[in-house]
Scaffold this active site. Structure first.
Site, mmCIF file in Angstrom:
data_model
loop_
_atom_site.group_PDB
_atom_site.id
_atom_site.type_symbol
_atom_site.label_atom_id
_atom_site.label_comp_id
_atom_site.label_asym_id
_atom_site.label_seq_id
_atom_site.Cartn_x
_atom_site.Cartn_y
_atom_site.Cartn_z
ATOM 1 N N ARG A 174 0.807 -1.229 0.000
ATOM 2 C CA ARG A 174 0.000 0.000 0.000
ATOM 3 C C ARG A 174 0.838 1.275 0.000
ATOM 4 N NH1 ARG A 174 -2.739 -3.437 -1.081
ATOM 5 N NH2 ARG A 174 -4.885 -3.868 -0.460
ATOM 6 N N CYS A 221 -11.115 0.097 2.691
ATOM 7 C CA CYS A 221 -10.465 -0.266 3.959
ATOM 8 C C CYS A 221 -9.827 0.967 4.588
ATOM 9 C CB CYS A 221 -9.398 -1.333 3.725
ATOM 10 S SG CYS A 221 -10.113 -2.955 3.432
ATOM 11 N N GLU A 291 -4.847 3.406 6.175
ATOM 12 C CA GLU A 291 -4.642 3.079 4.766
ATOM 13 C C GLU A 291 -5.237 4.195 3.910
ATOM 14 O OE1 GLU A 291 -5.353 1.324 0.926
ATOM 15 O OE2 GLU A 291 -7.035 1.146 2.314
HETATM 16 N N1 EPU Z 1 -12.542 -10.671 8.447
HETATM 17 C C1 EPU Z 1 -13.282 -10.782 9.594
HETATM 18 N N2 EPU Z 1 -14.132 -9.774 9.922
HETATM 19 C C2 EPU Z 1 -14.276 -8.658 9.162
HETATM 20 C C3 EPU Z 1 -13.516 -8.537 7.989
HETATM 21 C C4 EPU Z 1 -12.652 -9.565 7.629
HETATM 22 O O1 EPU Z 1 -13.190 -11.753 10.297
HETATM 23 O O2 EPU Z 1 -15.071 -7.798 9.542
HETATM 24 C C5 EPU Z 1 -11.666 -11.784 8.070
HETATM 25 C C6 EPU Z 1 -12.172 -12.443 6.789
HETATM 26 O O3 EPU Z 1 -13.122 -13.425 7.077
HETATM 27 C C7 EPU Z 1 -10.898 -13.001 6.198
HETATM 28 C C8 EPU Z 1 -9.825 -12.038 6.642
HETATM 29 O O4 EPU Z 1 -10.374 -11.284 7.722
HETATM 30 O O5 EPU Z 1 -10.615 -14.271 6.731
HETATM 31 C C9 EPU Z 1 -9.382 -11.139 5.504
HETATM 32 O O6 EPU Z 1 -10.480 -10.388 4.993
HETATM 33 P P1 EPU Z 1 -10.643 -9.974 3.451
HETATM 34 O O7 EPU Z 1 -10.478 -11.158 2.586
HETATM 35 O O8 EPU Z 1 -11.863 -9.158 3.332
HETATM 36 O O9 EPU Z 1 -9.394 -9.123 3.124
HETATM 37 P P2 EPU Z 1 -8.758 -7.917 3.881
HETATM 38 O O10 EPU Z 1 -7.383 -8.350 4.247
HETATM 39 O O11 EPU Z 1 -9.635 -7.407 4.961
HETATM 40 C C10 EPU Z 1 -7.670 -6.872 1.753
HETATM 41 C C11 EPU Z 1 -7.487 -5.446 1.328
HETATM 42 C C12 EPU Z 1 -8.738 -4.962 0.605
HETATM 43 C C13 EPU Z 1 -8.984 -5.854 -0.588
HETATM 44 C C14 EPU Z 1 -9.147 -7.292 -0.124
HETATM 45 C C15 EPU Z 1 -9.304 -8.198 -1.316
HETATM 46 C C16 EPU Z 1 -6.100 -4.243 2.964
HETATM 47 C C17 EPU Z 1 -6.118 -3.336 4.134
HETATM 48 N N3 EPU Z 1 -7.296 -4.604 2.508
HETATM 49 O O12 EPU Z 1 -8.711 -6.846 2.714
HETATM 50 O O13 EPU Z 1 -8.479 -3.648 0.161
HETATM 51 O O14 EPU Z 1 -10.158 -5.434 -1.261
HETATM 52 O O15 EPU Z 1 -7.975 -7.681 0.624
HETATM 53 O O16 EPU Z 1 -9.435 -9.516 -0.951
HETATM 54 O O17 EPU Z 1 -5.033 -4.587 2.466
HETATM 55 C C18 EPU Z 1 -8.794 -1.294 0.324
HETATM 56 O O18 EPU Z 1 -7.595 -1.206 0.043
HETATM 57 O O19 EPU Z 1 -9.518 -0.292 0.477
HETATM 58 C C19 EPU Z 1 -9.361 -2.620 0.491
HETATM 59 C C20 EPU Z 1 -10.606 -2.812 0.888
#
Ligand code: EPU
Length: 299
Positions: A174, A221, A291
């Protein structure tokens, strides 16, 4: 603010708006005004703008599609630069796309798919313009835009243009080393594949995004994921889903999103951010890093 000298020049490639409403220019839908907005439509206009800003000693911020930004104040005592016009053009050639910084990532994903070019499938569902995506190295846990950049054309704040090949740019989680420069164009290096295969990969990406809020006003995010952790998972574990301040609420779908439900102000959102940070620090000893970009009036 003295913009008269610039305004008088014909075809300046700049449209100036004083006291510009920014409400429609941020995906969070926060109400805000900027002291001065410069819509720049050509490289000539951009050079002229940069010379004006330097000559007048004005700091400015660059705003893309406003999808990763929070306006912290209702009046932003700032000069805001936006790119449109020529910066919205792109051309598909061979196994690559040369594209202006104002083109949306969503459009590039569609065009690459149509042209049978693979490499942008993971960008499906990521909002914002290419320029913003490059500065913040937008992506997913498996992919980031920096992976397919072959060069970026930038202007420095004195108005000089530079073409930086990927080896001259450092992309990390990022972030990139391009923060101070104004991104004008870039070349994306992709790979030929069948339209069907690309479509199947896009479908898989779309399914993965199922847990994120859709059709709501948010900035995506809010926090970066700490090493080996998910900010969303931590915030949910701390019981903060649904936490509300005014019209801003921690999403019940994905806890790393704050949703604007109506009449929220930037200070409501900032309050939630501070509260989440302090509770996560207290419970897990982890400092969450922002972020999204927070824009506030220069103090
Ligand atoms: N999770 C929870 N509770 C929540 C949210 C997530 O338990 O409220 C768990 C999910 O079940 C999963 C894990 O956390 O096991 C990861 O969640 P997710 O796959 O949604 O991915 P993330 O790591 O939260 C990242 C990026 C997103 C991107 C997704 C694509 C960051 C900060 N976020 O999210 O980017 O869309 O991967 O898969 O790196 C953004 O940059 O604005 C953004 C949303």
């Amino acid at each position: 603010m003295d913009i008269a000298g610039v305004q008088k020049q014909p075809d300046a490639g700049i449209q100036w708006t004083e006291q510009a409403a920014l409400d429609a220019l941020n995906s969070m839908g926060l109400r805000a005004k900027a002291r001065l907005l410069a819509d720049v439509t050509s490289e000539v206009g951009l050079v002229r703008f940069l010379k004006w800003a330097r000559g007048a000693g004005k700091e400015f911020v660059v705003l893309g599609e406003g999808t990763n930004v929070i306006f912290g104040d209702e009046f932003l005592d700032l000069v805001v630069l936006r790119l449109s016009g020529d910066f919205n053009r792109f051309a598909v050639k061979g196994e690559g796309i040369t594209t202006g910084a104002a083109v949306s990532l969503a459009r590039l994903v569609r065009e690459a798919h149509k042209a049978g070019l693979s490499g942008l499938e993971d960008a499906w569902g990521i909002p914002g313009s290419l320029g913003g995506a490059i500065v913040g190295n937008a992506g997913t846990p498996n992919w980031a835009i920096g992976d397919c950049i072959s060069w970026v054309e930038v202007f420095d704040r004195s108005g000089m243009k530079h073409r930086l090949t990927a080896s001259k740019i450092s992309f990390s989680y990022r972030q990139s080393t391009l923060g101070e420069q104004i991104i004008a164009r870039a070349h994306l290096r992709l790979e030929g594949d069948s339209v069907e295969h690309i479509g199947e990969r896009i479908k898989r990406v779309r399914a993965r995004r199922g847990g994120q809020p859709h059709g709501v006003r948010s900035a995506g995010c809010i926090f970066k994921n700490p090493a080996g952790e998910s900010a969303g998972r931590l915030i949910e574990a701390a019981g903060l889903k649904g936490l509300r301040r005014g019209g801003a609420v921690v999403s019940t779908d994905h806890a790393n999103f704050i949703v604007h439900e109506g009449n929220a102000t930037g200070s409501d959102v900032i309050w939630l951010i501070d509260e989440i940070r302090s509770q996560i620090h207290e419970r897990f000893g982890i400092n969450l890093e922002m972020e999204v970009r927070l824009l506030r009036s220069a103090k």
